[in-house]
Scaffold this motif. Structure first.
Motif, PDB file in Angstrom:
ATOM      1  N   LEU B 244      93.956  35.141  90.211  1.00 19.19           N
ATOM      2  CA  LEU B 244      93.566  35.090  88.803  1.00 19.19           C
ATOM      3  C   LEU B 244      92.424  34.104  88.619  1.00 19.19           C
ATOM      4  N   GLY B 245      91.598  34.362  87.652  1.00 16.77           N
ATOM      5  CA  GLY B 245      90.459  33.485  87.417  1.00 16.77           C
ATOM      6  C   GLY B 245      90.737  32.480  86.322  1.00 16.77           C
ATOM      7  N   LEU B 246      89.695  31.760  85.937  1.00 15.92           N
ATOM      8  CA  LEU B 246      89.776  30.801  84.841  1.00 15.92           C
ATOM      9  C   LEU B 246      88.921  31.325  83.692  1.00 15.92           C
ATOM     10  N   PRO B 247      89.161  30.820  82.477  1.00 17.13           N
ATOM     11  CA  PRO B 247      88.220  31.148  81.407  1.00 17.13           C
ATOM     12  C   PRO B 247      86.836  30.625  81.814  1.00 17.13           C
ATOM     13  N   PRO B 248      85.753  31.324  81.474  1.00 18.52           N
ATOM     14  CA  PRO B 248      84.427  30.897  81.937  1.00 18.52           C
ATOM     15  C   PRO B 248      84.100  29.439  81.596  1.00 18.52           C
ATOM     16  N   ALA B 249      84.529  28.972  80.425  1.00 22.23           N
ATOM     17  CA  ALA B 249      84.232  27.589  80.037  1.00 22.23           C
ATOM     18  C   ALA B 249      84.956  26.602  80.957  1.00 22.23           C
ATOM     19  N   THR B 250      86.236  26.876  81.209  1.00 27.27           N
ATOM     20  CA  THR B 250      87.007  26.002  82.087  1.00 27.27           C
ATOM     21  C   THR B 250      86.405  25.995  83.483  1.00 27.27           C
ATOM     22  N   PHE B 251      86.017  27.204  83.949  1.00 30.21           N
ATOM     23  CA  PHE B 251      85.436  27.334  85.277  1.00 30.21           C
ATOM     24  C   PHE B 251      84.178  26.476  85.412  1.00 30.21           C
ATOM     25  N   MET B 252      83.324  26.545  84.405  1.00 33.77           N
ATOM     26  CA  MET B 252      82.077  25.783  84.474  1.00 33.77           C
ATOM     27  C   MET B 252      82.354  24.282  84.548  1.00 33.77           C
ATOM     28  N   MET B 253      83.312  23.807  83.763  1.00 32.01           N
ATOM     29  CA  MET B 253      83.640  22.378  83.762  1.00 32.01           C
ATOM     30  C   MET B 253      84.197  21.948  85.112  1.00 32.01           C
ATOM     31  N   ARG B 254      85.013  22.824  85.695  1.00 33.57           N
ATOM     32  CA  ARG B 254      85.583  22.536  87.017  1.00 33.57           C
ATOM     33  C   ARG B 254      84.472  22.373  88.058  1.00 33.57           C
ATOM     34  N   GLY B 260      80.637  16.077  90.874  1.00 33.56           N
ATOM     35  CA  GLY B 260      80.557  14.663  90.554  1.00 33.56           C
ATOM     36  C   GLY B 260      80.111  14.346  89.133  1.00 33.56           C
ATOM     37  N   ILE B 261      80.045  15.345  88.270  1.00 30.76           N
ATOM     38  CA  ILE B 261      79.704  15.073  86.874  1.00 30.76           C
ATOM     39  C   ILE B 261      81.006  14.811  86.118  1.00 30.76           C
ATOM     40  N   GLN B 262      81.033  13.749  85.334  1.00 27.58           N
ATOM     41  CA  GLN B 262      82.271  13.452  84.621  1.00 27.58           C
ATOM     42  C   GLN B 262      82.357  14.250  83.323  1.00 27.58           C
ATOM     43  N   VAL B 263      83.182  15.282  83.369  1.00 18.03           N
ATOM     44  CA  VAL B 263      83.392  16.096  82.166  1.00 18.03           C
ATOM     45  C   VAL B 263      84.891  16.317  81.991  1.00 18.03           C
ATOM     46  N   SER B 264      85.259  16.643  80.770  1.00 17.71           N
ATOM     47  CA  SER B 264      86.650  16.997  80.528  1.00 17.71           C
ATOM     48  C   SER B 264      86.880  18.404  81.058  1.00 17.71           C
ATOM     49  N   THR B 265      87.963  18.593  81.830  1.00 22.66           N
ATOM     50  CA  THR B 265      88.228  19.929  82.373  1.00 22.66           C
ATOM     51  C   THR B 265      89.274  20.666  81.547  1.00 22.66           C
ATOM     52  N   ASP B 266      89.666  20.071  80.423  1.00 24.77           N
ATOM     53  CA  ASP B 266      90.642  20.734  79.561  1.00 24.77           C
ATOM     54  C   ASP B 266      89.979  21.669  78.568  1.00 24.77           C
ATOM     55  N   ILE B 267      88.720  22.001  78.827  1.00 20.63           N
ATOM     56  CA  ILE B 267      87.987  22.823  77.878  1.00 20.63           C
ATOM     57  C   ILE B 267      88.250  24.303  78.130  1.00 20.63           C
ATOM     58  N   LEU B 268      88.523  25.035  77.058  1.00 22.67           N
ATOM     59  CA  LEU B 268      88.935  26.425  77.213  1.00 22.67           C
ATOM     60  C   LEU B 268      87.957  27.417  76.604  1.00 22.67           C
ATOM     61  N   THR B 269      87.192  26.984  75.609  1.00 20.58           N
ATOM     62  CA  THR B 269      86.350  27.937  74.881  1.00 20.58           C
ATOM     63  C   THR B 269      84.884  27.548  74.961  1.00 20.58           C
TER      64      THR B 269
END
Lengths: 271, 286, 280
Positions: B244-254, B260-269
Motif C-alpha cells: 500500500l502507498g501513502l497519501p502523496p503529501a505524506t509521501f513527499m514529507m517522508r 535530512g530536511i526537518q519537516v513534520s511527517t504527520d501531514i496528510l493533505t
C-alpha cells in the motif's frame, strides 16, 4: 464461489484419451452412439461395456464423477423405463388395474433403459476428456468441408469460443448484480411464481445491458486486432494427427466390426 | 457505539479442495457518525467484509452487532438490516434497470415497505442530495445519462433508503478527475445532511487521508492496522510491506525527512503540505 | 518521414437522437506523432480523446480531414489491415477485449488473423508473453487473472502482431494501484524498445512521465508540449476541471502565495531535489 464452476464438465487430466485429437474423439463418439442402435440383444452390450470400461479406466475419470452426470436426466430414464414396461404387448406377468406388465415389456424396459444410460455416459465422456476449446476447434475442422456449401463452420466455432470465454464473466456479473439488488431490498427467493418472475427484472435488465456492452467492446477489440472472419486466418495449434490418433481409429474400426458382427447374429453363435 | 464486529471469520467453499479463508478474526468498532476508511490490496478481504456488514454473506463465526442487535442471528429480518445499512457496490451504475430515474431510485424505498408517497418524497430528496436536478432528470431513462450522472443516480437509489450506515465500495473507480472530485464532495454532503456513518473503501490514499476519521487496514483477511489517518500513515514501512502507498503529501514529507530536511511527517493533505513547505521555504526571510 | 502518425485537420461528427445538430467529437485537430515518442493525451470524458484514438486505428473514419499511419491513409480500405497491424490498440475494460478462454490462444488471435505461419505464431506468442511477464500464466483462463494481468495479456496480444505503435485508451482506469504500476512499467519498457506509445489517461502522474502531453477539451487540442511546458499552465488546466500532478498543484499553490519556485517542477522527486538544494 461462482467462478469455480467447471465448464462443460471437463475433467482435467493428461491421459492417453485426454491427449487424443479432438476430431477423433468426436468421430469416436458418433460411431459409439450409432453402434448402440445397431445392438439387438443384451449380449450385444458386452463389447460396449468392455470398451466403455477400458476408456474410463485409461482416462482416469472417477466413475462417481461420470455417474453424477446421470442425475439431471434420471427422470427421463425412469420415464423411458416405465413407458416400455407398460406399453409392450406380450405374455402378461403382473396386472395392476388396467396396466399390465408383460415379460416382453420388462425385457424391453431393461434393454432401452440400458441403451439410454450407455448413450449418456458415452457422450458425456467426450466433454469430460476434451477441453472445451479443443472441442470447438475439432468441430470447426470437421465441419469445414461443408463450408463451401454455405455452412458457417468458422463462425459457429468462433461463437462457441466466445461463449466459453464469457460464460464465467457473465456468471460473475450475475452474482454482482444480484447482490447489489439484494442490498437494495430486492427479494429473489420468496413469493409465488408470478412474483418471482417479476423480481427477476432488476437482475435481467442490467445483465442484458452488460452483455450488449461486452459484445460491443469485444467486437471493437476484435476488429482492432485485424479480425476479418475465417478466410485469411491461420492457427497457432494446427491440428495434426499423431500416431496415437491412428491407433484410436484402428481401435474404433475394431469396435465397430465387433458390434456389427454381433448385430448380424455372427457373434451370438460363438457364445 | 453503532457497529461492533467481534471475531468475525469467514471461509469460502468450506470443505472443498479450493477452500480459502477470506476473513480471520476481525474485530473493530464504529461510532455513530464516524467516517471510516478501509484500505487494502485487492483480495485482502475488503469486499467480503463489507458484504458481511450488509448481511449478504453469513459469517462462519463471530458476530456483528448493530446498535446492540446481532445481525448474524437467524431470526433477524434482512429488510431490517437493509434499512440500517446501505451498500453501494463498485460501478453501481451497472445495476440501474428501470425506465425512469425516479422509478429506479424508488426501488429500494418501496422494497422497504414504504408507501408510494413516502418513497416519492425520498426520491426527490435523494436525487437533490446527490447533486442532480430532480426536475431535469426524474422522468428520463437512466441509460441516457452520462457516466458520472448514472453513478449518482445509482448512489441516490441507496441513500433514498436512508441508511444510518452507508458503505461505499470504491465509488470513484474509473471516473475522470472532475467526476471523482464531485463524487467525493457529494459523499461529504450526504454525511453532513443524513448524519450517518460512512464506510469508504478506496485505493486512493489521498482521499482516505482527507475524509476519514478512522482507517482500517486489511491484509490477507486480517485487520492489519487501525487508527486515525495520522496514526496509520505514520506506519509507512508496514504499509509498504502490504503493498500500500501513502497519501502523496505524506509521501513527499517522508522523502524530504529522509534527505535530512526537518519537516513534520504527520501531514496528510495538500493544504497541509502547502503550509509546511511555505513555512520551511520562507523561514530564511523572516 | 519521421512521423508515425499524421492527423490533418481531422473532424469527426456524429448524430445524436436528441439533437438536431451533429456533435463534433473531434473538431479540426491537426497533430503529428513522432516515431518512437511517448505521448499522453488527457482530457475529461467527452473531450474527444477516445474518438481521436479510434480514428487512428481506422475503427472510425474521419468526417473530414485525414489521418495517416506510417503514410497510409486510414480511409484507404486496401491498407486497413496494414494500419491496424502497425498501430495496435488496447482498450479500457480488461475483461471485454480478450477473446479466448486460454491466455496463449488469446495472444495468438491477432497473428492468426494476419495469416502468420503456425511456428512463427508460437514464437511470437511466447516472446510477447515473456515481455509482459505472463509466460507462467499462459495456460490459464483469463477470468481467473487479476485486472492488471488481463490488461498485460491484452498488451501481449497487440505486441504479437509486431506493431510499431501502440495506442492505449485508458488502460489503467479500471485497475487498482498495483495493477496500474504493472501495466505502466510494461508500457515504458515497450517504449524503450522503440515502440511509439500513445497513452490516453486520466492519471496525471502517468502523463507527467511521457515525452509529450496533449490536453484536449471539447474536441480540440488546448495544450500541447513537454510535461513541464503543459503542466506549467496549472491554472488553465484546473479551469478545464482537470487535475494536475500533486507536485504541480503544490508549486501552483506556493507560487500564488509569493514563494519563488520554478514552474517546471512536475514530480515529487523534482520538488524534493529543489527543496534540498535550496535549503542546504
Amino acid at each position: 464461489m461462482i467462478r469455480d464452476i467447471t465448464l462443460g464438465q471437463f475433467y482435467p487430466g493428461n491421459s492417453w484419451i485426454h491427449r487424443l485429437d479432438a476430431r477423433i474423439k468426436i468421430i469416436w463418439t458418433f460411431v459409439y452412439i450409432i453402434s448402440l442402435f445397431l445392438i439387438q440383444s443384451f449380449w450385444g452390450y458386452i463389447p460396449v461395456l468392455v470398451t466403455l470400461g477400458l476408456i474410463i479406466g485409461v482416462s482416469g475419470v472417477p466413475l462417481k464423477f461420470i455417474l453424477k452426470g446421470l442425475k439431471p436426466i434420471f427422470l427421463i430414464i425412469v420415464f423411458t423405463f416405465t413407458v416400455n414396461m407398460f406399453m409392450t404387448k406380450g405374455t402378461p406377468l403382473i396386472e395392476i388395474g388396467f396396466l399390465t406388465i408383460t415379460e416382453e415389456g420388462l425385457y424391453n424396459a431393461a434393454f432401452m433403459g440400458t441403451r439410454l444410460v450407455l448413450l449418456i455416459i458415452g457422450s458425456s465422456l467426450l466433454t469430460l476428456v476434451t477441453k472445451p476449446i479443443n472441442l470447438t476447434d475439432g468441430i470447426e475442422k470437421l465441419l469445414s468441408p461443408w463450408q463451401k456449401l454455405g455452412l458457417p463452420a468458422h463462425e459457429l466455432a468462433m461463437m462457441m469460443t466466445i461463449a466459453l470465454r464469457f460464460i464465467p464473466t457473465l456468471l460473475e456479473e450475475t452474482d454482482k448484480i444480484m447482490k447489489a439488488q439484494m442490498a437494495r431490498g430486492a427479494d429473489f427467493e420468496s413469493g409465488n411464481i408470478l412474483n418471482r418472475a417479476k423480481s427477476l427484472i432488476p437482475l435481467l435488465v442490467p445483465l442484458f445491458i452488460s452483455a450488449f456492452r461486452i459484445a460491443q467492446d469485444l467486437a471493437m477489440a476484435m476488429e482492432a486486432r485485424c479480425y476479418r472472419g475465417g478466410s485469411h486466418r491461420t492457427r497457432m495449434n494446427g491440428m495434426k494427427l499423431k500416431k496415437k490418433d491412428g491407433a484410436a481409429v484402428i481401435l474404433m474400426l475394431l469396435y465397430l466390426a465387433v458390434v456389427i458382427s454381433q448385430a448380424q447374429g455372427l457373434f451370438g453363435r460363438f457364445i | 457505539m453503532q457497529i461492533e464486529v467481534k471475531n468475525l471469520t469467514h471461509i469460502y467453499s468450506e470443505g472443498m479442495p479450493y477452500e480459502t479463508v477470506a476473513l480471520t478474526d476481525i474485530s473493530f468498532e464504529i461510532d455513530k457518525g464516524e467516517f471510516v476508511g478501509i484500505i487494502g490490496h485487492t483480495g485482502s478481504g475488503k469486499s467480503t467484509l463489507i458484504q458481511h456488514l450488509n448481511g449478504l454473506i453469513k459469517p462462519k463465526s463471530g458476530s456483528i452487532l448493530i446498535d446492540g442487535v446481532d445481525i448474524t442471528g437467524k431470526d433477524v429480518k434482512m429488510r431490517d438490516i437493509r434499512r440500517q445499512i446501505g451498500l453501494v457496490f463498485q460501478y453501481p451504475e451497472y445495476q440501474l434497470f428501470e425506465e425512469t430515474v425516479h422509478k429506479d431510485v424508488a426501488f429500494g424505498p418501496l422494497n422497504l415497505g414504504l408507501t408510494q408517497e413516502e418513497a416519492d418524497n425520498r426520491v426527490v430528496e435523494a436525487i437533490r442530495l446527490v447533486g442532480l436536478s430532480y426536475d431535469e432528470i426524474a422522468d428520463r431513462s437512466p441509460f441516457e445519462l452520462s457516466g458520472g450522472q448514472k453513478r449518482r443516480v445509482a448512489i441516490a437509489g441507496v441513500i433514498a433508503m436512508k441508511p444510518q450506515i452507508l458503505i461505499l465500495d470504491e465509488p470513484t473507480a474509473g471516473l475522470d478527475p472532475k467526476a471523482h472530485g464531485d463524487i467525493l464532495q457529494m459523499i461529504e454532503r450526504i454525511h453532513e445532511v443524513q448524519q450517518n456513518s460512512i464506510i469508504l473503501v478506496s485505493h486512493n490514499m489521498g482521499d482516505i487521508a482527507k475524509l476519514a476519521d478512522k482507517v482500517l487496514v486489511m491484509d490477507r483477511g486480517k485487520l492489519a492496522l487501525t487508527g486515525t489517518p495520522a496514526e496509520v500513515f505514520r506506519q509507512s514501512d508496514l504499509l509498504e510491506s502490504l503493498g500500500l502507498g501513502l497519501p502523496p503529501a505524506t509521501f513527499m514529507m517522508r522523502v524530504l525527512e529522509s534527505k535530512g530536511i526537518q519537516v513534520s511527517t504527520d501531514i496528510l493533505t495538500i493544504e497541509g503540505a502547502e503550509e509546511e513547505l511555505y513555512r520551511i521555504l520562507t523561514r530564511g526571510k523572516n | 518521414m519521421n512521423n508515425m502518425i499524421r492527423i490533418d485537420d481531422l473532424v469527426f461528427e456524429y448524430k445524436r437522437e436528441d439533437q438536431l445538430e451533429p456533435v463534433h467529437a473531434v473538431n479540426h485537430v491537426s497533430l503529428e506523432i513522432e516515431r518512437g515518442s511517448f505521448t499522453a493525451i488527457i482530457g475529461k470524458n467527452g473531450s474527444g480523446k477516445s474518438t481521436l484514438a479510434k480514428n487512428i486505428n481506422a475503427l472510425l473514419l474521419p468526417s473530414s480531414g485525414a489521418v495517416y499511419v506510417k503514410g497510409f491513409n486510414t480511409a484507404d480500405e486496401d491498407k486497413l489491415w496494414d494500419i491496424r497491424q502497425t498501430a495496435g490498440m488496447v482498450f479500457q475494460n480488461p475483461d471485454n477485449q480478450l477473446v479466448s478462454s486460454i491466455v496463449e490462444d488469446d495472444v495468438a488471435f491477432g497473428p492468426e488473423n494476419l495469416g502468420v505461419e503456425p511456428e512463427e505464431i508460437r514464437k511470437r506468442v511466447d516472446d510477447s508473453l515473456y515481455s509482459v511477464n505472463m509466460y507462467e500464466e499462459r495456460k490459464k483462463a483469463p477470468h481467473l487473472l487479476s485486472g492488471g494481468q488481463k490488461q498485460r495479456i491484452a498488451i501481449a496480444g497487440v505486441i504479437a502482431m509486431h506493431p510499431e505503435c501502440i495506442i492505449l485508451d485508458e488502460p489503467t482506469a479500471m485497475l487498482d494501484p498495483h495493477g496500474r504500476n504493472e501495466v505502466m512499467e510494461i508500457i515504458h519498457t515497450l517504449h524503450r524498445e522503440g515502440i511509439t506509445i500513445l497513452l490516453i489517461t486520466h492519471f496525471m502522474e502517468e502523463a507527467a512521465k511521457a515525452d509529450r502531453v496533449i490536453i484536449m477539451d471539447e474536441g480540440k487540442v488546448v495544450l500541447d508540449g513537454t510535461p513541464a511546458e503543459v503542466f506549467g499552465h496549472a491554472e488553465e488546466i484546473k479551469a478545464l476541471s482537470l487535475d494536475v500532478p500533486f507536485a504541480v498543484d503544490l508549486v501552483y499553490r506556493l507560487r500564488k502565495r509569493g514563494v519563488k519556485i520554478p514552474e517546471s517542477i512536475i514530480s515529487t522527486e523534482e520538488m524534493v531535489d529543489y527543496i534540498v538544494c535550496k535549503l542546504k
